[in-house]
Design an enzyme around this catalytic site. Structure first.
Site, PDB file in Angstrom:
ATOM      1  N   SER A   1       0.855  -1.186   0.000  1.00 41.66           N
ATOM      2  CA  SER A   1       0.000   0.000   0.000  1.00 41.66           C
ATOM      3  C   SER A   1       0.887   1.231   0.000  1.00 41.66           C
ATOM      4  CB  SER A   1      -0.887   0.021   1.252  1.00 41.66           C
ATOM      5  OG  SER A   1      -1.479   1.293   1.451  1.00 41.66           O
TER       6      SER A   1
ATOM      7  N   TYR B   1       0.439  -0.071  10.670  1.00 41.52           N
ATOM      8  CA  TYR B   1      -0.018  -0.469   9.331  1.00 41.52           C
ATOM      9  C   TYR B   1       1.071  -0.211   8.296  1.00 41.52           C
ATOM     10  CZ  TYR B   1      -2.775  -0.644   5.021  1.00 41.52           C
ATOM     11  OH  TYR B   1      -3.244  -0.937   3.758  1.00 41.52           O
TER      12      TYR B   1
END
Length: 327
Positions: free
Chosen positions: A163, A189
């Site tokens: 990501s 994350y």
């Protein structure tokens, strides 16, 4: 180990005939995939679901390991050629049970699409004591690939979903588990998504001799179940939704978001770009560590650094007790 210079060369910009709004089905149209077998994590929600549909339409047998098999069966009821098996990606014992059953069956694996993830969760731990985001997004997928090692066919491809969130943090090797630093959901994350990109670098270094290549992908901004841990106020503040709950019109649809993963899984022009980080069915190069404009795309150096990839490999081997493709 591949050099940083070579990895940097592989990450140089590369365009394809596809782009931001291409869909999963468009990307794999024309490929003869009949008789192939794919394993897709997260295959009954969002991007994973669109990936499974497109692969099944192309004649691929798709195996979907699912934490909620009953839910997966309900969602995928209308998709032909899908096999659903129980597996909790966040629990290494569950991953081991699934991979053992796959080895017992002797099912060959031609494609692996590691699309499942958790994002911005509260501070939680896996059953093995790891930060939930690192343990699920990285260690679970590492153990999955490691357990399926004997089944990987020459010429297979492995795609790890990273990501643009990897921009938030390199892997903090001094405190991966947030034992001595304050836990911040988005930093955790970001670290896990950097780790997913580094996994592709390490895998490709070990498997390229068999014609097996690994890639990482950023699918783009998409509203899916991945945002389930984000309060409405945060979604509004980030302009991911409007006051009526509608997604930002700049976001991709799930079908568009699934396209880059399938491009990485099939594109012949990537044969000499193993380990690369892809987005919008392209490679957009490397951006400086302090670059902050996410609209430009690109990978941070820390996400494609072979030395960091090897360091991460050592962590994963120790955490899982598995050492696949040992050299």
């Amino acid at each position: 180990m591949i050099s940083l210079e070579e990895m940097t060369a592989r990450q140089q910009p590369l365009e394809s005939k596809f782009g931001y709004r291409s869909t999963a089905s468009e990307v794999i149209a024309g490929f003869d995939l009949a008789g192939k077998t794919a394993v897709v994590t997260g295959g009954y929600s969002g991007l994973g679901f669109e990936t499974v549909k497109a692969l099944a339409e192309a004649g691929v047998t798709v195996i979907v390991p699912a934490r909620r098999p009953e839910k997966a069966a309900e969602v995928l009821a209308g998709v032909d050629g899908v096999q659903i098996e129980a597996m909790d990606l966040g629990d290494l014992d569950s991953v081991a049970a699934f991979t053992a059953s796959m080895r017992d069956a002797g099912t060959p694996v031609d494609l692996m699409i590691n699309a499942a993830a958790v994002m911005a969760t509260p501070e939680l731990r896996t059953p093995q004591g790891w930060d939930l985001q690192f343990g699920t997004n990285l260690l679970g997928h590492f153990a999955l690939v490691a357990g399926l090692e004997p089944l990987l066919q020459d010429g297979a491809r492995i795609v790890s979903y990273s990501s643009v969130g990897h921009w938030r943090s390199p892997v903090n090797f001094d405190d991966i588990n947030f034992d001595t630093t304050d836990y911040e959901p988005w930093v955790a994350y970001g670290q896990s998504k950097t780790a997913d990109a580094l996994l592709a670098v390490a895998l490709d270094a070990r498997l390229a001799g068999r014609g097996i290549h690994a890639f990482s992908v950023h699918p783009g901004g998409i509203m899916t179940d991945l945002q389930r841990n984000m309060p409405r106020e945060e979604l509004l503040a980030r302009k991911w939704i409007d006051e009526d709950g509608n997604p930002n019109p700049l976001f991709k649809t799930p079908a568009e978001g699934a396209s880059t993963g399938l491009w990485a899984a099939t594109a012949p022009e990537l044969a000499d770009r193993g380990g690369a980080y892809c987005e919008d069915c392209s490679i957009k190069g490397i951006v400086a560590d302090d670059h902050a404009d996410m609209t430009t795309g690109g990978a941070k150096q820390w996400a494609v650094d072979p030395e960091a990839a090897e360091k991460l490999w050592v962590v994963a081997v120790k955490a899982t007790g598995l050492d696949p493709f040992s050299r």
